[in-house]
Design an enzyme around this catalytic site. Structure first.
Site, short mmCIF file in Angstrom:
data_model
loop_
_atom_site.label_atom_id
_atom_site.label_comp_id
_atom_site.label_asym_id
_atom_site.label_seq_id
_atom_site.Cartn_x
_atom_site.Cartn_y
_atom_site.Cartn_z
N LEU A 123 0.83 -1.21 0.00
CA LEU A 123 0.00 0.00 0.00
C LEU A 123 0.86 1.26 0.00
CD1 LEU A 123 -2.99 1.04 0.41
CD2 LEU A 123 -2.39 1.22 2.80
N HIS B 2 -16.18 -0.88 -2.18
CA HIS B 2 -16.26 0.11 -3.27
C HIS B 2 -17.62 0.10 -3.97
CE1 HIS B 2 -12.09 0.11 -2.52
NE2 HIS B 2 -11.67 -0.67 -3.48
N LYS C 158 -9.89 -0.41 4.27
CA LYS C 158 -10.76 -1.56 4.04
C LYS C 158 -9.85 -2.74 3.67
CE LYS C 158 -10.38 -2.42 -0.44
NZ LYS C 158 -10.04 -3.65 -1.03
C1 BG6 Z 1 -8.57 -2.24 -4.32
C2 BG6 Z 1 -8.61 -3.72 -4.57
O1 BG6 Z 1 -9.24 -1.91 -3.14
O2 BG6 Z 1 -9.20 -1.57 -5.39
C3 BG6 Z 1 -7.98 -4.06 -5.91
O3 BG6 Z 1 -7.93 -4.38 -3.53
C4 BG6 Z 1 -8.62 -3.26 -7.02
O4 BG6 Z 1 -8.10 -5.45 -6.19
C5 BG6 Z 1 -8.60 -1.79 -6.65
O5 BG6 Z 1 -7.89 -3.49 -8.20
C6 BG6 Z 1 -9.35 -0.96 -7.66
O6 BG6 Z 1 -9.11 0.39 -7.38
P1 BG6 Z 1 -9.01 1.45 -8.55
O7 BG6 Z 1 -8.87 2.76 -7.87
O8 BG6 Z 1 -7.80 1.08 -9.36
O9 BG6 Z 1 -10.26 1.29 -9.32
#
Ligand code: BG6
Length: 494
Positions: free
Chosen positions: A27, A257, A165
């Site tokens: 991260l 999300h 999360k």
């Molecule tokens: C993360 C997931 O929370 O969100 C990932 O762990 C995913 O697997 C990512 O690819 C997607 O985020 P973004 O901002 O690239 O759409």
């Protein structure tokens, strides 16, 4: 002293310490360090702010600076602009590093002494943000030890905790984690982060809906046929097999999300734009979602089991499609179809509000252009808000065609700057604004919806890489006489 910052942002405190637990992890490497660089570039970091990296690896400050320098120069899809050495130097003067094991109480004493020493030397570390960029199984050690050293107390400044999360792995563990957090921190100190809430395109949904009176009266069962939410990625799990194989798609992006996307698109207007009022409305949606286990499809891309750190017999899903309803008068009987997955045909995230096709359409029955209007919140790519409409194809014949009325970020004549979601959320944490963070209740409502869908988890159907998932996902929506929309790349292009 209040520090005035560039770009019209004013932070309430002159400086603070950001302690990153897990500074050498995924991260931090992928997002946090880049965001700190960007904030340094834009003058968003207070002069005497300190960044303290914490990890097990034995390094001194210089090693840490070299490590950050190296990470910033790596190829990173989320951060493509060039690194300027003078900006890095500005960032580097704030960087410190302490190695230690997070389950070792002695380490926290060292950390606290270090922060106090920095404060004495003029870098105010009485204001503290602890960022948990580490494994959840270490959380309890962190909380307990911060507490033993009284490092959670807001005696001389603010103390805030940022936690990513997923919060827990089901309702029970989320409740346990929330309770544990509340044992050591007050709710106003806890910033539960879902980076989707920091996305400009998600936040703009509220402005679009509640500052333009034209559309909102139509966001209900009388006008909407159904809603689709897609979060597809054309890439796989990469090097994250160890994490992903234990979690799966639904817990990775569905529980958080995508449910939040739905909440933004369907919540009632808050009484005011305050953290409490906005989260209250989001929560109402999350609490009213109907879990339909028999209307849930899981998929796994071909050769997933050959990925690094994945169980060769893994049954985990890399795709899901679900159907749900919001139990409210406003959205009564409006089906909501949600899908997400890896190694699919396209990388695209969007919410589509599909309106009813009125029977009285004047040009009904022509071979073209008889499609319903669709309001699309395109989160990424080709970010924007567009309305699919039917128009007359120019010419002597009466032919109809679909077109888009569009608001597009890429075509923004003002060239507004769009902050990265992590930058936005870190800035909000510094400002003490929790509007775009999740409350304990929200997280628990999300799990209450997800748990029944995975209680007796159905088998994950295999699907071809580069497809739209297993055929069972198509059958799910086709059984209702509808189809998944093919996300269009025809709008908001440069
Ligand atoms: C993360 C997931 O929370 O969100 C990932 O762990 C995913 O697997 C990512 O690819 C997607 O985020 P973004 O901002 O690239 O759409």
């Amino acid at each position: 002293m209040t520090q005035g910052l560039k770009n019209g942002n004013v932070l309430p405190m002159d400086s603070f310490a950001l302690v990153i637990f897990g500074a050498t992890g995924n991260l931090a490497q992928k997002y946090l360090l880049q965001v700190l660089y960007d904030m340094a570039e834009k003058g968003l970091l207070p002069e005497k702010m300190s960044i303290i990296g914490v990890a097990r690896k034995v390094m001194n400050n210089d090693d840490f600076k070299k490590y950050v320098h190296e990470v910033l120069h790596r190829r990173n899809l989320h951060h493509t602009h060039p690194i300027k050495e003078e900006v890095f130097e500005d960032l580097a003067k704030r960087l410190h590093y302490i190695d230690g094991h997070l389950d070792n109480p002695e380490f926290y004493k060292r950390l606290n002494d270090f922060l106090n020493k920095l404060t004495k030397s003029g870098n105010n570390c009485d204001n503290r943000i602890y960022y948990l960029a580490t494994y959840p199984d270490l959380y309890s050690h962190v909380f307990e030890n911060l507490n033993s050293q009284k490092m959670n107390k807001q005696t001389n400044g603010f103390v805030r905790l940022m936690i990513e999360k997923p919060i827990g792995t089901n309702l029970q563990s989320a409740r346990a984690l929330n309770n544990l957090l509340l044992k050591y921190f007050s709710e106003d100190q806890i910033y539960r982060l879902d980076h989707y809430l920091g996305k400009e395109t998600i936040q703009n949904i509220l402005t679009f809906r509640f500052s333009n009176d034209i559309f909102e009266p139509m966001i209900n069962k009388d006008y909407i046929d159904h809603i689709q939410i897609t979060a597809s990625e054309d890439f796989g799990i990469g090097s994250r097999g160890g994490y992903y194989d234990a979690v799966g798609a639904l817990k990775d992006v569905g529980q958080n999300h995508q449910l939040q996307m739905l909440a933004f698109a369907t919540m009632d207007c808050p009484v005011e734009f305050s953290s409490k009022a906005v989260t209250t409305q989001r929560l109402k949606i999350l609490q009213s979602l109907q879990p339909l286990a028999q209307k849930t499809v899981f998929g796994q891309y071909e050769d997933y089991r050959l990925e690094k750190n994945v169980d060769p017999k893994s049954e985990i899903e890399t795709f899901y499609a679900i159907k749900t309803y919001i139990k409210s008068e406003r959205f009564k009987n409006v089906p909501i179809y949600i899908r997400a997955g890896k190694k699919l045909k396209q990388t695209v995230t969007e919410i589509s509000i599909v309106f009813k096709n009125p029977p009285s359409r004047l040009f009904h029955g022509l071979t073209s252009g008889d499609e319903p209007n669709v309001l699309i919140y395109r989160i990424q790519p080709n970010e924007g808000i567009v309305l699919k409409i039917v128009t007359k194809k120019p010419g002597h014949k009466l032919e109809l065609e679909d077109e888009y009325m569009q608001f597009c970020y890429k075509l923004d004549p003002h060239s507004h700057y769009i902050p990265d979601p992590y930058e936005r959320l870190l800035t909000d944490t510094i400002r003490g604004d929790k509007t775009f963070f999740n409350t304990a209740e929200e997280v628990e409502a999300q799990w209450s919806f997800i748990d029944p869908l995975i209680k007796d988890k159905p088998k994950a159907h295999s699907y071809k890489q580069g497809s739209w998932g297993p055929k069972e996902a198509d059958e799910l929506i086709e059984a209702d006489g509808r189809k998944w929309l093919e996300p269009s790349m025809d709008f908001c292009r440069i």
